[in-house]
Design a protein around this motif. Structure first.
Motif, PDB file in Angstrom:
ATOM      1  N   TYR A 171      50.764  63.221  31.286  1.00 38.95           N
ATOM      2  CA  TYR A 171      51.959  63.187  30.435  1.00 38.95           C
ATOM      3  C   TYR A 171      52.610  64.561  30.371  1.00 38.95           C
ATOM      4  CZ  TYR A 171      50.550  58.599  28.551  1.00 38.95           C
ATOM      5  OH  TYR A 171      50.227  57.278  28.392  1.00 38.95           O
ATOM      6  N   PHE A 172      51.796  65.586  30.195  1.00 43.14           N
ATOM      7  CA  PHE A 172      52.281  66.963  30.094  1.00 43.14           C
ATOM      8  C   PHE A 172      53.031  67.370  31.365  1.00 43.14           C
ATOM      9  CE2 PHE A 172      50.977  71.438  31.145  1.00 43.14           C
ATOM     10  CZ  PHE A 172      51.831  72.091  30.268  1.00 43.14           C
ATOM     11  N   LEU A 173      52.445  67.090  32.536  1.00 41.58           N
ATOM     12  CA  LEU A 173      53.089  67.463  33.798  1.00 41.58           C
ATOM     13  C   LEU A 173      54.355  66.657  34.052  1.00 41.58           C
ATOM     14  CD1 LEU A 173      49.933  67.884  36.104  1.00 41.58           C
ATOM     15  CD2 LEU A 173      51.355  69.685  35.104  1.00 41.58           C
ATOM     16  N   GLN A 174      54.367  65.400  33.605  1.00 40.84           N
ATOM     17  CA  GLN A 174      55.573  64.584  33.772  1.00 40.84           C
ATOM     18  C   GLN A 174      56.719  65.138  32.934  1.00 40.84           C
ATOM     19  OE1 GLN A 174      56.075  61.803  35.976  1.00 40.84           O
ATOM     20  NE2 GLN A 174      58.085  62.578  35.411  1.00 40.84           N
ATOM     21  N   LEU A 175      56.414  65.617  31.743  1.00 45.53           N
ATOM     22  CA  LEU A 175      57.459  66.206  30.892  1.00 45.53           C
ATOM     23  C   LEU A 175      58.001  67.487  31.526  1.00 45.53           C
ATOM     24  CD1 LEU A 175      59.125  66.198  28.332  1.00 45.53           C
ATOM     25  CD2 LEU A 175      57.197  67.296  27.137  1.00 45.53           C
ATOM     26  N   ILE A 176      57.113  68.248  32.183  1.00 45.48           N
ATOM     27  CA  ILE A 176      57.581  69.447  32.889  1.00 45.48           C
ATOM     28  C   ILE A 176      58.552  69.071  34.002  1.00 45.48           C
ATOM     29  CG2 ILE A 176      56.854  71.358  34.379  1.00 45.48           C
ATOM     30  CD1 ILE A 176      54.279  71.504  32.774  1.00 45.48           C
ATOM     31  N   ASP A 177      58.274  67.968  34.707  1.00 47.90           N
ATOM     32  CA  ASP A 177      59.142  67.547  35.815  1.00 47.90           C
ATOM     33  C   ASP A 177      60.557  67.235  35.354  1.00 47.90           C
ATOM     34  OD1 ASP A 177      57.185  67.858  37.703  1.00 47.90           O
ATOM     35  OD2 ASP A 177      56.625  65.738  37.783  1.00 47.90           O
ATOM     36  N   THR A 178      60.684  66.627  34.199  1.00 51.00           N
ATOM     37  CA  THR A 178      62.010  66.201  33.729  1.00 51.00           C
ATOM     38  C   THR A 178      62.600  67.137  32.685  1.00 51.00           C
ATOM     39  OG1 THR A 178      61.033  64.826  31.999  1.00 51.00           O
ATOM     40  CG2 THR A 178      61.432  63.786  34.144  1.00 51.00           C
ATOM     41  N   MET A 179      61.753  67.832  31.942  1.00 47.46           N
ATOM     42  CA  MET A 179      62.154  68.651  30.789  1.00 47.46           C
ATOM     43  C   MET A 179      63.046  67.835  29.847  1.00 47.46           C
ATOM     44  SD  MET A 179      60.743  71.513  30.503  1.00 47.46           S
ATOM     45  CE  MET A 179      59.849  72.775  31.358  1.00 47.46           C
ATOM     46  N   ASN A 180      62.687  66.572  29.740  1.00 47.49           N
ATOM     47  CA  ASN A 180      63.447  65.661  28.867  1.00 47.49           C
ATOM     48  C   ASN A 180      62.478  64.585  28.373  1.00 47.49           C
ATOM     49  OD1 ASN A 180      65.056  63.066  28.370  1.00 47.49           O
ATOM     50  ND2 ASN A 180      66.703  64.598  28.496  1.00 47.49           N
ATOM     51  N   TYR A 181      62.263  64.515  27.065  1.00 51.15           N
ATOM     52  CA  TYR A 181      61.294  63.570  26.492  1.00 51.15           C
ATOM     53  C   TYR A 181      61.670  62.120  26.804  1.00 51.15           C
ATOM     54  CZ  TYR A 181      58.482  66.900  23.804  1.00 51.15           C
ATOM     55  OH  TYR A 181      57.611  67.895  23.435  1.00 51.15           O
ATOM     56  N   THR A 182      62.953  61.812  26.705  1.00 47.84           N
ATOM     57  CA  THR A 182      63.390  60.427  26.915  1.00 47.84           C
ATOM     58  C   THR A 182      63.124  59.984  28.347  1.00 47.84           C
ATOM     59  OG1 THR A 182      65.115  60.660  25.231  1.00 47.84           O
ATOM     60  CG2 THR A 182      65.333  58.826  26.781  1.00 47.84           C
ATOM     61  N   GLN A 183      63.551  60.831  29.317  1.00 47.07           N
ATOM     62  CA  GLN A 183      63.358  60.481  30.728  1.00 47.07           C
ATOM     63  C   GLN A 183      61.869  60.414  31.079  1.00 47.07           C
ATOM     64  OE1 GLN A 183      65.587  63.054  33.342  1.00 47.07           O
ATOM     65  NE2 GLN A 183      67.492  62.800  32.186  1.00 47.07           N
ATOM     66  N   ALA A 184      61.105  61.369  30.602  1.00 47.33           N
ATOM     67  CA  ALA A 184      59.673  61.378  30.903  1.00 47.33           C
ATOM     68  C   ALA A 184      58.981  60.140  30.348  1.00 47.33           C
ATOM     69  CB  ALA A 184      59.029  62.641  30.333  1.00 47.33           C
ATOM     70  N   ALA A 185      59.344  59.764  29.114  1.00 49.47           N
ATOM     71  CA  ALA A 185      58.738  58.586  28.493  1.00 49.47           C
ATOM     72  C   ALA A 185      59.070  57.325  29.284  1.00 49.47           C
ATOM     73  CB  ALA A 185      59.224  58.452  27.057  1.00 49.47           C
ATOM     74  N   GLN A 186      60.300  57.221  29.769  1.00 50.12           N
ATOM     75  CA  GLN A 186      60.709  56.055  30.561  1.00 50.12           C
ATOM     76  C   GLN A 186      59.904  55.976  31.859  1.00 50.12           C
ATOM     77  OE1 GLN A 186      64.932  56.658  31.000  1.00 50.12           O
ATOM     78  NE2 GLN A 186      65.437  55.601  29.071  1.00 50.12           N
ATOM     79  N   ILE A 187      59.734  57.109  32.512  1.00 48.88           N
ATOM     80  CA  ILE A 187      58.967  57.137  33.761  1.00 48.88           C
ATOM     81  C   ILE A 187      57.516  56.758  33.518  1.00 48.88           C
ATOM     82  CG2 ILE A 187      58.079  58.662  35.588  1.00 48.88           C
ATOM     83  CD1 ILE A 187      60.735  60.235  35.340  1.00 48.88           C
ATOM     84  N   LEU A 188      56.972  57.225  32.401  1.00 54.67           N
ATOM     85  CA  LEU A 188      55.576  56.951  32.058  1.00 54.67           C
ATOM     86  C   LEU A 188      55.365  55.553  31.503  1.00 54.67           C
ATOM     87  CD1 LEU A 188      54.752  60.397  30.402  1.00 54.67           C
ATOM     88  CD2 LEU A 188      53.801  59.548  32.554  1.00 54.67           C
ATOM     89  N   GLY A 189      56.457  54.899  31.092  1.00 55.31           N
ATOM     90  CA  GLY A 189      56.356  53.556  30.536  1.00 55.31           C
ATOM     91  C   GLY A 189      55.830  53.540  29.117  1.00 55.31           C
ATOM     92  N   ILE A 190      56.104  54.605  28.362  1.00 58.26           N
ATOM     93  CA  ILE A 190      55.706  54.669  26.955  1.00 58.26           C
ATOM     94  C   ILE A 190      56.940  55.019  26.122  1.00 58.26           C
ATOM     95  CG2 ILE A 190      53.338  55.360  27.494  1.00 58.26           C
ATOM     96  CD1 ILE A 190      54.109  58.239  26.810  1.00 58.26           C
ATOM     97  N   THR A 191      56.785  54.995  24.802  1.00 55.68           N
ATOM     98  CA  THR A 191      57.911  55.348  23.933  1.00 55.68           C
ATOM     99  C   THR A 191      58.010  56.861  23.810  1.00 55.68           C
ATOM    100  OG1 THR A 191      56.581  55.316  21.911  1.00 55.68           O
ATOM    101  CG2 THR A 191      57.577  53.225  22.616  1.00 55.68           C
ATOM    102  N   GLN A 192      59.218  57.309  23.453  1.00 56.70           N
ATOM    103  CA  GLN A 192      59.402  58.746  23.280  1.00 56.70           C
ATOM    104  C   GLN A 192      58.526  59.302  22.154  1.00 56.70           C
ATOM    105  OE1 GLN A 192      63.478  60.175  23.084  1.00 56.70           O
ATOM    106  NE2 GLN A 192      62.867  61.945  21.852  1.00 56.70           N
ATOM    107  N   PRO A 193      58.407  58.620  20.999  1.00 50.66           N
ATOM    108  CA  PRO A 193      57.524  59.134  19.947  1.00 50.66           C
ATOM    109  C   PRO A 193      56.067  59.251  20.389  1.00 50.66           C
ATOM    110  CG  PRO A 193      59.036  57.526  19.044  1.00 50.66           C
ATOM    111  CD  PRO A 193      59.201  57.474  20.536  1.00 50.66           C
ATOM    112  N   ALA A 194      55.626  58.311  21.221  1.00 51.48           N
ATOM    113  CA  ALA A 194      54.244  58.374  21.706  1.00 51.48           C
ATOM    114  C   ALA A 194      54.025  59.608  22.584  1.00 51.48           C
ATOM    115  CB  ALA A 194      53.901  57.112  22.491  1.00 51.48           C
TER     116      ALA A 194
END
Length: 311
Positions: free
Chosen positions: A15-38
């Motif tokens: 999750y941490f590395l995916q957020l680095i890739d996008t630097m955007n919580y919304t986009q990273a959460a969508q890619i990971l298939g989870i909610t932004q709050p999670a």
């Protein structure tokens, strides 16, 4: 403080590395298939466990803190190691992929091996075969140190391993019975007959180098049956059987090869093939360390060998 191993799991690091890739919580959460709050909660748990922020924010843009940069390096290494270990385990447990290393004694006639490997590769294209030729000393070194999976050589190899040692440490699969055959210029000998070693005491030889199995057999035969002052008179040496035979044909020197090599090339050899009386029979065998058959791909190739050899 939360347990570190529970927080810094492979999932949380992913999750941490995916957020680095996008630097955007919304986009990273969508890619990971989870909610932004999670995702936000997961990052905060990591930061709480470490005790320092991983991300900072300038306006609406995220950036990595120095701690975040350090964790990024560590996370990439850790996940890379985990993936490599999983890949190795999967490769070990699979019969149809991975690498197999085969060592062949230089003087062994293995023309059948190329045909086998072609058929094996057609059936198992995801298994990579590494084939190397060695002298006897180097072949045993590689086998002893687990640098090769299988060795193809002559047995018994009296100059290196006793049969008891072989039985204790290794297993073997017979390929074929072997016998030394002399290719001679002597006109008074009949092809296929056996003669005492004294018949050849005046001959000069083109032979394999010292230390090769067949040369060792011939030297032992000379020293055991002929006056010790009379040595095997070797004028030229070649590690290549083809060069050895070609040189013997082009000179007055006799030579010796394995019977299987002669059978495969007898139409091209105009020297007289004869045997030695009371010669030592030996085997061409596949030798491998005990436990190698626990590796599925090795067990697989041995099973395929067993089916192929009678053909």
């Amino acid at each position: 403080m939360p347990k570190m191993d529970a927080i810094l799991s492979s999932k949380s690091l992913h999750y941490f590395l995916q957020l680095i890739d996008t630097m955007n919580y919304t986009q990273a959460a969508q890619i990971l298939g989870i909610t932004q709050p999670a995702l936000t909660q997961q990052i905060k748990k990591i930061e709480h466990a470490i005790g320092t922020p991983l991300f900072g924010q300038m306006g609406k843009k995220l950036y990595l803190t120095e701690a975040g940069k350090q964790l990024q390096v560590g996370a990439i290494k850790l996940l890379g190691t985990m993936n490599s270990v999983v890949s190795d385990i999967q490769e070990f447990t699979q019969a149809d992929r991975g690498n197999i290393s085969i060592g062949v004694l230089e003087s062994v006639n293995c023309e059948w091996l190329q045909k086998f490997l072609v058929k094996f590769n057609q059936k198992y294209p995801d298994i990579t075969i590494n084939l190397s030729c060695f002298n006897r000393k180097d072949l045993w070194y590689n086998l002893d140190n687990n640098l090769i999976d299988l060795a193809i050589l002559y047995i018994p190899d009296v100059a290196k391993k006793s049969q008891a040692s072989l039985n204790n440490q290794y297993e073997q699969m017979k390929i074929n019975d072997e016998r030394l055959i002399i290719l001679t210029h002597l006109a008074n000998l009949e092809a296929g007959e056996a003669y005492p070693i004294s018949t050849f005491t005046k001959q000069k030889w083109v032979a394999y180098p010292d230390g090769f199995f067949l040369t060792q057999l011939m030297k032992e035969k000379f020293e055991s049956r002929v006056n010790i002052k009379k040595k095997l008179d070797i004028s030229m040496s070649f590690s290549s059987t083809e060069q050895l035979v070609a040189t013997a044909i082009a000179t007055n020197y006799d030579t010796f090869v394995s019977h299987s090599y002669y059978q495969a090339h007898k139409n091209d050899i105009n020297l007289t093939p004869v045997f030695l009386k009371d010669d030592k029979k030996f085997l061409t065998s596949i030798v491998y360390r005990k436990g190698k058959k626990d590796v599925p791909r090795v067990a697989n190739i041995l099973a395929e060998f067993k089916q192929f050899l009678p053909k």
